[in-house]
Design a protein around this motif. Sequence first.
Motif, mmCIF file in Angstrom:
data_model
loop_
_atom_site.group_PDB
_atom_site.id
_atom_site.type_symbol
_atom_site.label_atom_id
_atom_site.label_comp_id
_atom_site.label_asym_id
_atom_site.label_seq_id
_atom_site.Cartn_x
_atom_site.Cartn_y
_atom_site.Cartn_z
ATOM 1 N N THR A 32 16.268 28.561 -2.472
ATOM 2 C CA THR A 32 15.287 28.836 -1.425
ATOM 3 C C THR A 32 13.891 28.345 -1.787
ATOM 4 O O THR A 32 12.922 28.782 -1.200
ATOM 5 C CB THR A 32 15.229 30.346 -1.144
ATOM 6 O OG1 THR A 32 14.793 31.028 -2.334
ATOM 7 C CG2 THR A 32 16.581 30.878 -0.728
ATOM 8 N N THR A 64 11.084 25.077 -2.675
ATOM 9 C CA THR A 64 10.727 23.670 -2.519
ATOM 10 C C THR A 64 9.731 23.347 -3.613
ATOM 11 O O THR A 64 8.867 24.167 -3.934
ATOM 12 C CB THR A 64 10.098 23.405 -1.139
ATOM 13 O OG1 THR A 64 10.975 23.891 -0.122
ATOM 14 C CG2 THR A 64 9.858 21.913 -0.930
ATOM 15 N N SER A 94 8.614 29.573 -2.972
ATOM 16 C CA SER A 94 9.667 30.189 -2.172
ATOM 17 C C SER A 94 9.433 29.870 -0.704
ATOM 18 O O SER A 94 8.325 29.507 -0.283
ATOM 19 C CB SER A 94 9.675 31.703 -2.376
ATOM 20 O OG SER A 94 8.539 32.284 -1.754
ATOM 21 N N GLU A 95 10.480 30.034 0.097
ATOM 22 C CA GLU A 95 10.375 29.746 1.528
ATOM 23 C C GLU A 95 9.350 30.668 2.188
ATOM 24 O O GLU A 95 8.574 30.229 3.049
ATOM 25 C CB GLU A 95 11.738 29.917 2.193
ATOM 26 C CG GLU A 95 11.771 29.513 3.658
ATOM 27 C CD GLU A 95 11.457 28.042 3.889
ATOM 28 O OE1 GLU A 95 11.096 27.693 5.035
ATOM 29 O OE2 GLU A 95 11.556 27.232 2.943
ATOM 30 N N ARG A 107 5.860 29.432 1.279
ATOM 31 C CA ARG A 107 5.603 28.166 1.981
ATOM 32 C C ARG A 107 5.270 28.425 3.448
ATOM 33 O O ARG A 107 4.335 27.825 4.000
ATOM 34 C CB ARG A 107 6.821 27.251 1.864
ATOM 35 C CG ARG A 107 6.581 25.824 2.389
ATOM 36 C CD ARG A 107 7.842 24.977 2.272
ATOM 37 N NE ARG A 107 8.845 25.403 3.229
ATOM 38 C CZ ARG A 107 8.869 25.007 4.513
ATOM 39 N NH1 ARG A 107 7.929 24.197 4.983
ATOM 40 N NH2 ARG A 107 9.812 25.422 5.321
ATOM 41 N N GLU A 108 6.015 29.322 4.087
ATOM 42 C CA GLU A 108 5.767 29.624 5.502
ATOM 43 C C GLU A 108 4.398 30.277 5.697
ATOM 44 O O GLU A 108 3.699 29.973 6.676
ATOM 45 C CB GLU A 108 6.874 30.533 6.035
ATOM 46 C CG GLU A 108 8.209 29.819 6.209
ATOM 47 C CD GLU A 108 9.301 30.755 6.695
ATOM 48 O OE1 GLU A 108 9.041 31.985 6.796
ATOM 49 O OE2 GLU A 108 10.410 30.267 6.972
#
Length: 354
Positions: free
Chosen positions: A5, A7, A332-333, A336-337
């Motif tokens: 999960t 990037t 982590s996702e 990032r969001e």
Amino acid sequence: MNEETVTYYSAEQLTKVSRLLFEAEGVPEQDAATIAEDLVAANVRGLDSHGISRMPMYLERIRKQVVNPTPNIQVESITSAVSKVDADNGMGFLAGHIAMAEAVKLAEVSGIGLVGVQRSTHYGMAAIYVMEAMKKGYISMAYTNSSPAIPPWGGKTAYLGASPFAAAVPAGNESPYVLDMAMTVIARGKIRLAATNGEAIPEGLALDDDGAPTTDAKRAFEGVCLPFGGAKGSAFAMLMELLSGVLTGANYGGNVKSLYFDHSEPQNVGHLFIAIRPDLFVSDQEFHHRMDDFVQKTKSLPKAKGFDDILIPGEPEEKTAQTRLKTGIPLSENVREELQLELERYALDVSLLS
């Protein structure tokens, strides 16, 4: 952090994202660059809890006008070896660099420099400042207080800060000593990051807001952290409060405002920086020789079962830095969001994190 999960981004890419966001909120270009570099330096060394994941919180505090984006930071000479810094409620990173540079300047002449800071805010990874002095050849220490995170020993209410302590001692050819530790069993920022990522935490790190042990990171972040070493850690946290808050004229004793939950007024965090010239008792050359000898002897001692190496404080982070500068920094996702939402808020290019 679940590898499926995340990037990976380069340090340069994340520094650019952070810098642009700060500039969009009115932080001058050079100051924005300094803070961005400091945040990503934490990620590079593996301290993700104090890295770019904190951007939304810092930006929100500027928006709520409890952090001054354009502070007029003032340095006042007290004695030949002591100065005071008024951070004007600006970002603590800026005050931290100014104060440590002042401590080094004083130490160059007097042998030791002591600088107290008041009206500051959270200053990120404490190691930044002692490493800055270390690279100039100085022994250094950095004290800070922070918003209530742990109870005094025997209490159940958050009163003392996690208040990280950092120290650095340069060496010659061997690894320098670089310590950066919170007064809690685990840095409170790591619990916050676990809560953001929906991860559980091990037992024995925190209590929930009812005073009960918990492995729920969200409830732990809303509750209290536990001090390392029981009563000893609590006593050390109290010392940090006395030296950083009581001594410097900053807030203390539970009055430092919460980074996340209190936007009523500026934090008034206190810091204390010390720089020491290493040639006070032996020559500079002899000092570095003695440091190298100490490191070599330490690392050559017999290893306990299950250990392949004896590491000097700072070595694990340096190894992580060498790896991440090659492979990239994992986000982590969820983090990032959150950052993409901030980019959208300021109409900045969201593809910077694609």
